[in-house]
Design a protein around this motif. Sequence first.
Motif, short mmCIF file in Angstrom:
data_model
loop_
_atom_site.label_atom_id
_atom_site.label_comp_id
_atom_site.label_asym_id
_atom_site.label_seq_id
_atom_site.Cartn_x
_atom_site.Cartn_y
_atom_site.Cartn_z
N VAL A 79 0.88 -1.17 0.00
CA VAL A 79 0.00 0.00 0.00
C VAL A 79 0.92 1.21 0.00
CG1 VAL A 79 -1.74 1.30 1.25
CG2 VAL A 79 -1.83 -1.19 1.23
N VAL A 80 0.89 1.97 -1.07
CA VAL A 80 1.83 3.07 -1.26
C VAL A 80 1.12 4.41 -1.14
CG1 VAL A 80 3.38 4.20 -2.92
CG2 VAL A 80 3.37 1.71 -2.71
N LYS A 81 1.67 5.28 -0.31
CA LYS A 81 1.16 6.64 -0.20
C LYS A 81 2.19 7.58 -0.81
CE LYS A 81 -0.62 10.12 3.02
NZ LYS A 81 -0.90 10.46 4.45
N VAL A 82 1.75 8.37 -1.75
CA VAL A 82 2.66 9.29 -2.44
C VAL A 82 2.07 10.70 -2.44
CG1 VAL A 82 3.56 7.51 -3.99
CG2 VAL A 82 1.60 8.90 -4.70
N LEU A 83 2.93 11.66 -2.70
CA LEU A 83 2.49 13.00 -3.04
C LEU A 83 2.67 13.13 -4.54
CD1 LEU A 83 4.14 15.13 -0.20
CD2 LEU A 83 1.82 14.23 -0.31
N GLU A 84 1.60 13.51 -5.22
CA GLU A 84 1.61 13.61 -6.68
C GLU A 84 1.68 15.07 -7.10
OE1 GLU A 84 -0.97 11.25 -9.81
OE2 GLU A 84 -2.04 13.06 -9.18
N PHE A 85 2.68 15.39 -7.91
CA PHE A 85 2.86 16.77 -8.36
C PHE A 85 2.80 16.84 -9.88
CE2 PHE A 85 5.02 16.50 -4.27
CZ PHE A 85 4.51 17.60 -3.62
N ASN A 86 2.19 17.91 -10.39
CA ASN A 86 2.16 18.16 -11.83
C ASN A 86 2.81 19.51 -12.12
OD1 ASN A 86 0.23 20.15 -11.17
ND2 ASN A 86 -1.44 18.68 -11.40
N ARG A 87 2.78 19.93 -13.36
CA ARG A 87 3.43 21.20 -13.71
C ARG A 87 2.84 22.38 -12.94
NH1 ARG A 87 6.78 20.81 -18.04
NH2 ARG A 87 6.55 18.97 -19.36
N LYS A 88 1.55 22.32 -12.73
CA LYS A 88 0.88 23.45 -12.08
C LYS A 88 1.32 23.62 -10.63
CE LYS A 88 -3.71 25.43 -11.34
NZ LYS A 88 -5.17 25.25 -11.56
N ASN A 89 1.38 22.51 -9.89
CA ASN A 89 1.77 22.65 -8.48
C ASN A 89 3.26 22.41 -8.23
OD1 ASN A 89 2.07 19.79 -8.40
ND2 ASN A 89 -0.09 19.55 -7.84
N PHE A 90 4.01 22.16 -9.32
CA PHE A 90 5.46 21.97 -9.18
C PHE A 90 6.12 23.24 -8.61
CE2 PHE A 90 9.76 22.17 -11.14
CZ PHE A 90 10.29 21.04 -10.55
N GLU A 91 5.69 24.40 -9.09
CA GLU A 91 6.26 25.66 -8.61
C GLU A 91 5.94 25.86 -7.13
OE1 GLU A 91 6.08 30.46 -9.59
OE2 GLU A 91 5.37 29.00 -11.06
N ILE A 92 4.75 25.44 -6.71
CA ILE A 92 4.38 25.55 -5.30
C ILE A 92 5.34 24.71 -4.45
CG2 ILE A 92 2.56 25.08 -3.61
CD1 ILE A 92 0.53 25.50 -5.84
N LEU A 93 5.65 23.51 -4.94
CA LEU A 93 6.57 22.62 -4.23
C LEU A 93 7.96 23.26 -4.09
CD1 LEU A 93 7.42 19.83 -3.08
CD2 LEU A 93 7.91 19.15 -5.43
N MET A 94 8.45 23.82 -5.18
CA MET A 94 9.79 24.40 -5.17
C MET A 94 9.88 25.59 -4.21
SD MET A 94 11.60 22.51 -7.22
CE MET A 94 10.63 21.19 -6.47
N GLU A 95 8.85 26.43 -4.21
CA GLU A 95 8.87 27.61 -3.36
C GLU A 95 8.62 27.25 -1.89
OE1 GLU A 95 5.99 30.22 -4.98
OE2 GLU A 95 7.25 30.86 -6.67
N GLY A 96 7.80 26.23 -1.67
CA GLY A 96 7.40 25.90 -0.31
C GLY A 96 8.36 25.01 0.45
N ASN A 97 9.24 24.31 -0.28
CA ASN A 97 10.17 23.40 0.40
C ASN A 97 11.49 23.35 -0.35
OD1 ASN A 97 11.46 21.16 1.66
ND2 ASN A 97 9.47 20.50 2.40
N PRO A 98 12.42 24.26 -0.01
CA PRO A 98 13.72 24.29 -0.69
C PRO A 98 14.49 22.98 -0.59
CG PRO A 98 13.39 26.27 0.62
CD PRO A 98 12.28 25.32 0.98
N GLN A 99 14.24 22.19 0.49
CA GLN A 99 14.94 20.91 0.63
C GLN A 99 14.56 19.96 -0.49
OE1 GLN A 99 13.62 20.35 4.83
NE2 GLN A 99 15.73 19.76 5.17
N ILE A 100 13.27 19.95 -0.87
CA ILE A 100 12.82 19.11 -1.97
C ILE A 100 13.43 19.61 -3.28
CG2 ILE A 100 10.81 18.51 -3.37
CD1 ILE A 100 10.96 16.85 -0.95
#
Length: 211
Positions: A79-100
Amino acid sequence: MDMAAFSRFSRIFQPGEVIFAEFEPGYTFYFIQSGRVELVKLIGDIEKILDILQPSEMFGEMSLLENSPRSATAIALDVVKVLEFNRKNFEILMEGNPQIALRLLKLLVKRIYDSKRRFMTLTLEDDHAKIADVFLMLDETQIDIDKTSACRTFETTTDDIAHWAGINTSRGRDILNHFAAQRRLEIASNHITVKNINDFARFVNSQRKKL
């Protein structure tokens, strides 16, 4: 690493469920929170396991960034739990978590290096040199190898070596057996020991000078 802020992007896959399939368009990439994901690729008529990914690892990012089809199939082993990112929310990920962002950058740099290094192997004309160069590549990229002497033991198989060298498995086994007959390496079921890695380095360099 705190990923709670991105919980709205979470998805769950059941054991055996295909997360994405080889050759299909890639619009998303994934960050594993729990469970394991198997990456498999069809080589000829054989489905080959490329990797088994663990929590905190990412996958699928190359299709998103390169706008290319999936290069492998991803299957949930548990049973796998993932966070799924696309182009639209990719920028949110980059800005919100520099470690990622930093982890993704390091991953991309390694992928680019691996691709260029493998291209160097494939440009060799001699199949024996290609096989020898695969061992040099493994020696350069694997950090858990004992390098206190010229002898090296690699946790790999004959089929893996042939695949990385870009030759068929039968031809690869013949060459590895030839090297074994010369006492340049020893073959076991789950590892191969190169007696003198410097010997292979001299051999490959001599073949490159001929190009």
